[in-house]
Design a protein around this motif. Structure first.
Motif, PDB file in Angstrom:
ATOM      1  N   ASP A 136       0.826  -1.213   0.000  1.00  0.00           N
ATOM      2  CA  ASP A 136       0.000   0.000   0.000  1.00  0.00           C
ATOM      3  C   ASP A 136       0.859   1.261   0.000  1.00  0.00           C
ATOM      4  O   ASP A 136       0.532   2.254  -0.657  1.00  0.00           O
ATOM      5  CB  ASP A 136      -0.933   0.012   1.211  1.00  0.00           C
ATOM      6  N   VAL A 137       1.947   1.222   0.742  1.00  0.00           N
ATOM      7  CA  VAL A 137       2.847   2.379   0.800  1.00  0.00           C
ATOM      8  C   VAL A 137       3.499   2.607  -0.554  1.00  0.00           C
ATOM      9  O   VAL A 137       3.585   3.746  -1.035  1.00  0.00           O
ATOM     10  CB  VAL A 137       3.918   2.173   1.891  1.00  0.00           C
ATOM     11  N   GLU A 138       3.958   1.522  -1.187  1.00  0.00           N
ATOM     12  CA  GLU A 138       4.587   1.649  -2.500  1.00  0.00           C
ATOM     13  C   GLU A 138       3.586   2.185  -3.521  1.00  0.00           C
ATOM     14  O   GLU A 138       3.916   3.036  -4.352  1.00  0.00           O
ATOM     15  CB  GLU A 138       5.137   0.293  -2.961  1.00  0.00           C
ATOM     16  N   ALA A 139       2.342   1.674  -3.475  1.00  0.00           N
ATOM     17  CA  ALA A 139       1.306   2.124  -4.412  1.00  0.00           C
ATOM     18  C   ALA A 139       0.971   3.596  -4.203  1.00  0.00           C
ATOM     19  O   ALA A 139       0.857   4.370  -5.165  1.00  0.00           O
ATOM     20  CB  ALA A 139       0.052   1.273  -4.252  1.00  0.00           C
ATOM     21  N   ALA A 140       0.797   3.991  -2.946  1.00  0.00           N
ATOM     22  CA  ALA A 140       0.461   5.391  -2.644  1.00  0.00           C
ATOM     23  C   ALA A 140       1.563   6.333  -3.109  1.00  0.00           C
ATOM     24  O   ALA A 140       1.283   7.393  -3.693  1.00  0.00           O
ATOM     25  CB  ALA A 140       0.222   5.556  -1.142  1.00  0.00           C
ATOM     26  N   ILE A 143       1.370   6.731  -6.904  1.00  0.00           N
ATOM     27  CA  ILE A 143       0.231   7.559  -7.330  1.00  0.00           C
ATOM     28  C   ILE A 143       0.489   9.034  -7.036  1.00  0.00           C
ATOM     29  O   ILE A 143       0.213   9.908  -7.870  1.00  0.00           O
ATOM     30  CB  ILE A 143      -1.061   7.076  -6.655  1.00  0.00           C
ATOM     31  N   VAL A 144       1.028   9.331  -5.861  1.00  0.00           N
ATOM     32  CA  VAL A 144       1.318  10.720  -5.506  1.00  0.00           C
ATOM     33  C   VAL A 144       2.332  11.318  -6.478  1.00  0.00           C
ATOM     34  O   VAL A 144       2.199  12.467  -6.920  1.00  0.00           O
ATOM     35  CB  VAL A 144       1.812  10.821  -4.051  1.00  0.00           C
ATOM     36  N   HIS A 145       3.351  10.535  -6.853  1.00  0.00           N
ATOM     37  CA  HIS A 145       4.335  11.018  -7.823  1.00  0.00           C
ATOM     38  C   HIS A 145       3.661  11.358  -9.141  1.00  0.00           C
ATOM     39  O   HIS A 145       3.972  12.379  -9.776  1.00  0.00           O
ATOM     40  CB  HIS A 145       5.407   9.945  -8.064  1.00  0.00           C
ATOM     41  N   LYS A 251      -6.966   2.063   3.136  1.00  0.00           N
ATOM     42  CA  LYS A 251      -5.601   2.383   3.551  1.00  0.00           C
ATOM     43  C   LYS A 251      -4.840   3.130   2.466  1.00  0.00           C
ATOM     44  O   LYS A 251      -4.178   4.136   2.736  1.00  0.00           O
ATOM     45  CB  LYS A 251      -4.874   1.095   3.932  1.00  0.00           C
ATOM     46  N   ILE A 252      -4.905   2.653   1.213  1.00  0.00           N
ATOM     47  CA  ILE A 252      -4.173   3.329   0.137  1.00  0.00           C
ATOM     48  C   ILE A 252      -4.723   4.738  -0.070  1.00  0.00           C
ATOM     49  O   ILE A 252      -3.963   5.706  -0.176  1.00  0.00           O
ATOM     50  CB  ILE A 252      -4.266   2.529  -1.175  1.00  0.00           C
ATOM     51  N   GLY A 253      -6.049   4.867  -0.088  1.00  0.00           N
ATOM     52  CA  GLY A 253      -6.654   6.180  -0.247  1.00  0.00           C
ATOM     53  C   GLY A 253      -6.266   7.133   0.870  1.00  0.00           C
ATOM     54  O   GLY A 253      -5.994   8.317   0.627  1.00  0.00           O
ATOM     55  N   THR A 254      -6.219   6.619   2.084  1.00  0.00           N
ATOM     56  CA  THR A 254      -5.828   7.454   3.223  1.00  0.00           C
ATOM     57  C   THR A 254      -4.397   7.943   3.089  1.00  0.00           C
ATOM     58  O   THR A 254      -4.088   9.121   3.345  1.00  0.00           O
ATOM     59  CB  THR A 254      -5.990   6.669   4.536  1.00  0.00           C
ATOM     60  N   LEU A 255      -3.500   7.044   2.683  1.00  0.00           N
ATOM     61  CA  LEU A 255      -2.095   7.431   2.491  1.00  0.00           C
ATOM     62  C   LEU A 255      -1.970   8.504   1.406  1.00  0.00           C
ATOM     63  O   LEU A 255      -1.201   9.460   1.541  1.00  0.00           O
ATOM     64  CB  LEU A 255      -1.267   6.210   2.119  1.00  0.00           C
ATOM     65  N   ILE A 256      -2.729   8.338   0.321  1.00  0.00           N
ATOM     66  CA  ILE A 256      -2.699   9.318  -0.766  1.00  0.00           C
ATOM     67  C   ILE A 256      -3.232  10.665  -0.280  1.00  0.00           C
ATOM     68  O   ILE A 256      -2.636  11.719  -0.533  1.00  0.00           O
ATOM     69  CB  ILE A 256      -3.526   8.814  -1.962  1.00  0.00           C
ATOM     70  N   ALA A 257      -4.369  10.642   0.418  1.00  0.00           N
ATOM     71  CA  ALA A 257      -4.969  11.889   0.908  1.00  0.00           C
ATOM     72  C   ALA A 257      -4.035  12.613   1.863  1.00  0.00           C
ATOM     73  O   ALA A 257      -3.904  13.844   1.815  1.00  0.00           O
ATOM     74  CB  ALA A 257      -6.301  11.587   1.583  1.00  0.00           C
ATOM     75  N   GLU A 258      -3.388  11.866   2.763  1.00  0.00           N
ATOM     76  CA  GLU A 258      -2.457  12.486   3.712  1.00  0.00           C
ATOM     77  C   GLU A 258      -1.369  13.257   2.984  1.00  0.00           C
ATOM     78  O   GLU A 258      -1.016  14.377   3.376  1.00  0.00           O
ATOM     79  CB  GLU A 258      -1.829  11.411   4.600  1.00  0.00           C
ATOM     80  N   VAL A 372      -3.343   7.560 -16.458  1.00  0.00           N
ATOM     81  CA  VAL A 372      -2.174   7.042 -15.745  1.00  0.00           C
ATOM     82  C   VAL A 372      -2.557   5.815 -14.925  1.00  0.00           C
ATOM     83  O   VAL A 372      -3.112   5.934 -13.836  1.00  0.00           O
ATOM     84  CB  VAL A 372      -1.564   8.105 -14.806  1.00  0.00           C
ATOM     85  N   PRO A 373      -2.279   4.610 -15.424  1.00  0.00           N
ATOM     86  CA  PRO A 373      -2.463   3.413 -14.602  1.00  0.00           C
ATOM     87  C   PRO A 373      -1.209   3.164 -13.776  1.00  0.00           C
ATOM     88  O   PRO A 373      -0.086   3.266 -14.283  1.00  0.00           O
ATOM     89  CB  PRO A 373      -2.669   2.302 -15.644  1.00  0.00           C
ATOM     90  N   VAL A 374      -1.374   2.876 -12.499  1.00  0.00           N
ATOM     91  CA  VAL A 374      -0.249   2.588 -11.605  1.00  0.00           C
ATOM     92  C   VAL A 374      -0.323   1.123 -11.205  1.00  0.00           C
ATOM     93  O   VAL A 374      -1.302   0.687 -10.615  1.00  0.00           O
ATOM     94  CB  VAL A 374      -0.295   3.490 -10.355  1.00  0.00           C
ATOM     95  N   ALA A 375       0.704   0.355 -11.547  1.00  0.00           N
ATOM     96  CA  ALA A 375       0.715  -1.094 -11.312  1.00  0.00           C
ATOM     97  C   ALA A 375       1.258  -1.396  -9.920  1.00  0.00           C
ATOM     98  O   ALA A 375       2.438  -1.166  -9.644  1.00  0.00           O
ATOM     99  CB  ALA A 375       1.539  -1.795 -12.375  1.00  0.00           C
ATOM    100  N   LEU A 376       0.390  -1.914  -9.049  1.00  0.00           N
ATOM    101  CA  LEU A 376       0.765  -2.180  -7.657  1.00  0.00           C
ATOM    102  C   LEU A 376       1.907  -3.178  -7.561  1.00  0.00           C
ATOM    103  O   LEU A 376       2.920  -2.932  -6.893  1.00  0.00           O
ATOM    104  CB  LEU A 376      -0.457  -2.706  -6.900  1.00  0.00           C
ATOM    105  N   ARG A 377       1.751  -4.337  -8.200  1.00  0.00           N
ATOM    106  CA  ARG A 377       2.756  -5.385  -8.047  1.00  0.00           C
ATOM    107  C   ARG A 377       4.110  -4.984  -8.625  1.00  0.00           C
ATOM    108  O   ARG A 377       5.155  -5.354  -8.091  1.00  0.00           O
ATOM    109  CB  ARG A 377       2.260  -6.676  -8.685  1.00  0.00           C
ATOM    110  N   ASP A 378       4.098  -4.229  -9.702  1.00  0.00           N
ATOM    111  CA  ASP A 378       5.359  -3.781 -10.288  1.00  0.00           C
ATOM    112  C   ASP A 378       6.059  -2.759  -9.396  1.00  0.00           C
ATOM    113  O   ASP A 378       7.294  -2.727  -9.334  1.00  0.00           O
ATOM    114  CB  ASP A 378       5.105  -3.196 -11.670  1.00  0.00           C
TER     115      ASP A 378
END
Length: 478
Positions: A136-140, A143-145, A251-258, A372-378
């Motif tokens: 989740d941290v890596e994904a957030a 996305i923020v970038h 969780k991911i949405g919260t990290l992004i919003a923060e 912009v698709p962001v690939a979680l596993r990658d």
């Protein structure tokens, strides 16, 4: 290198493939017979059907002579215990664990920050884990970038650098269509570099004679403040982003919003447009779950929070969501994110960012119209690969479907390239040095063929993934 991987699921297998392509020795372990059968058919390495947290099994896999252990099973406790077990017997081996329980991750981060002096000494790392990776941290972060760069396309940013690499498409009316790379600099005085080109389903490193055609996607390296002008050259419409909606208050949405709300007053789009503009239209958070919506309203009082179904057109029209400049779909349902983002695009939303499962789904999302698709596993695999490269390597980024990589590294004293110019070590089509930060200087710059490399210089290069080990050896990175 020899690497032992515990967990032969998607992440374990994809990680193993990348390591094998680089001629590393890999052993992978899993308790599930069907998973092991699939991995055996997919990988040219040792695949063991056994408990990964058993020391004898690990020793049979060669852990005593391994350089690293990577634990990516679906069970956090197994991953952590396995690292702890190996650390007790083989403390010098690098140990990486993926965890999904956010409490484990935060407790580890908090403890190591609070007791930094202790852990910087001879004390063993917490739980025996050198690096803990949370998806989740890596994904957030990814996305923020993307949002910070204007959500124009896939973007790779580099720490302590004013440059970024943006994936752009040559549109129908682009001035660059029909031009060779050697001829395109006449259209602008801005410094930029085309680092890769996608056409006919293939991605390659270009040469000066490469011709750009309508529909090609290219990777453009430029200063953040200059990207808007490069966008105009490719025929891409530059639009102001004033209103953002985030779909998903988990969780991911919260990290992004923060991260985004904290940066709102500093203008997260200043990096793209070179000026300070506030998100005057506001920030909205949407979730169909009543509890998550309530929690988001409490945590982010400056945001407008809706409890609603993003697939309900009446809701979207009533609340004006279709008029937003950017919508980020970041729920834990990856297929839903992709479809919802495409649906929102069709209703008139300016731009969309969607969290998807893998690079393959990212390609599908682009074809559906997602910006912009962001690939979680990658993102997770890139993070693991960065740590496996050693101390000289500070970052790894996968490009497109994974056949190209961007590597950030420091040239060691033992490197064979010291004292040589880039022209002397060039290998066209295999690698391209995009940026250099000479030892003792403060910032990166785009080099020329006459740039001389020295010990402790930092370089950022794009290269063929299968040639990665060979090229890193050339630069002295072991």
């Amino acid at each position: 290198m020899k690497i032992v991987i515990v967990g032969a699921g998607f992440t374990g297998v994809q990680l193993a493939k990348r390591l094998i392509n680089e001629k590393n020795e890999v052993a992978i372990i899993d308790i599930d017979a069907e998973v092991v059968r699939h991995a055996s058919n997919s990988l040219d390495c040792s695949v063991i059907h056994a408990e990964g947290n058993d020391l004898q099994t690990l020793e049979d896999a060669g852990i005593a002579k391994a350089d690293a252990l990577v634990c990516v099973t679906s069970n956090d406790e197994v991953n952590m215990i396995t690292c702890s077990l190996v650390d007790a017997v083989y403390p010098d081996i690098l140990k990486i664990a993926r965890v999904r329980n956010f409490s484990y991750y935060m407790n580890s981060e908090s403890a190591q920050k609070k007791h930094a002096d202790t852990f910087s000494g001879k004390h063993r790392p917490l739980y025996g884990i050198d690096y803990m990776i949370h998806p989740d941290v890596e994904a957030a972060n990814a996305i923020v970038h993307a949002v910070e760069s204007g959500a124009v396309s896939d973007v790779v940013t580099f720490e302590h650098s004013e440059y970024e690499l943006t994936r752009l498409t040559i549109e129908k009316d682009s001035k660059l269509a029909g031009q060779t790379l050697a001829n395109i600099r006449k259209f602008t005085n801005k410094q930029f570099l085309v680092t890769y080109i996608e056409h006919d389903g293939a991605t390659e490193l270009p040469s000066g004679q490469t011709m750009l055609c309508e529909g090609n996607s290219i990777g453009v390296l430029a200063r953040k403040a200059d990207i808007s002008e490069i966008l105009k050259l490719t025929g891409t419409q530059v639009e102001t982003i004033d209103r953002i909606a985030l779909v998903g208050a988990g969780k991911i949405g919260t990290l992004i919003a923060e991260r985004l709300i904290a940066k709102e007053k500093k203008s997260i789009f200043a990096k793209l447009f070179g000026k300070r503009t506030k998100i005057s239209g506001g920030f909205a958070i949407i979730d169909s779950n009543a509890d998550l919506a309530k929690e988001a309203a409490e945590n982010f009082p400056s945001a407008q929070v809706f409890r609603g179904d993003i697939t309900d057109e009446n809701f979207l029209l009533d609340e004006g969501i279709t008029t937003y400049d950017l919508v980020i779909c970041a729920t834990h349902k990856h297929e839903f994110n992709m479809v919802a983002a495409a649906y929102l695009e069709s209703l008139g939303v300016g731009k969309t960012v969607s969290l998807v499962e893998s690079a393959q789904f990212a390609e599908i999302a682009r074809k559906l119209g997602v910006d912009v698709p962001v690939a979680l596993r990658d993102a997770v695999i890139d993070s693991i690969m960065s740590h496996l490269r050693g101390k000289s390597v500070t970052g790894i980024h996968t490009i497109t479907t994974g056949n190209l990589e961007i590597v950030e590294c420091t040239i060691p004293m033992s490197s064979r390239v010291i004292g040589k110019t880039l022209a002397q070590i060039a290998d066209p089509g295999k690698f391209l040095v995009m940026l250099t930060k000479l030892a003792g200087t403060a910032s990166y710059s785009i080099p020329t063929g006459n740039t001389i490399l020295n010990a402790n210089d930092q370089v950022i290069m794009i290269l063929e993934a299968q040639e990665s080990k060979k090229i890193l050896n050339l630069f002295g990175v072991k």
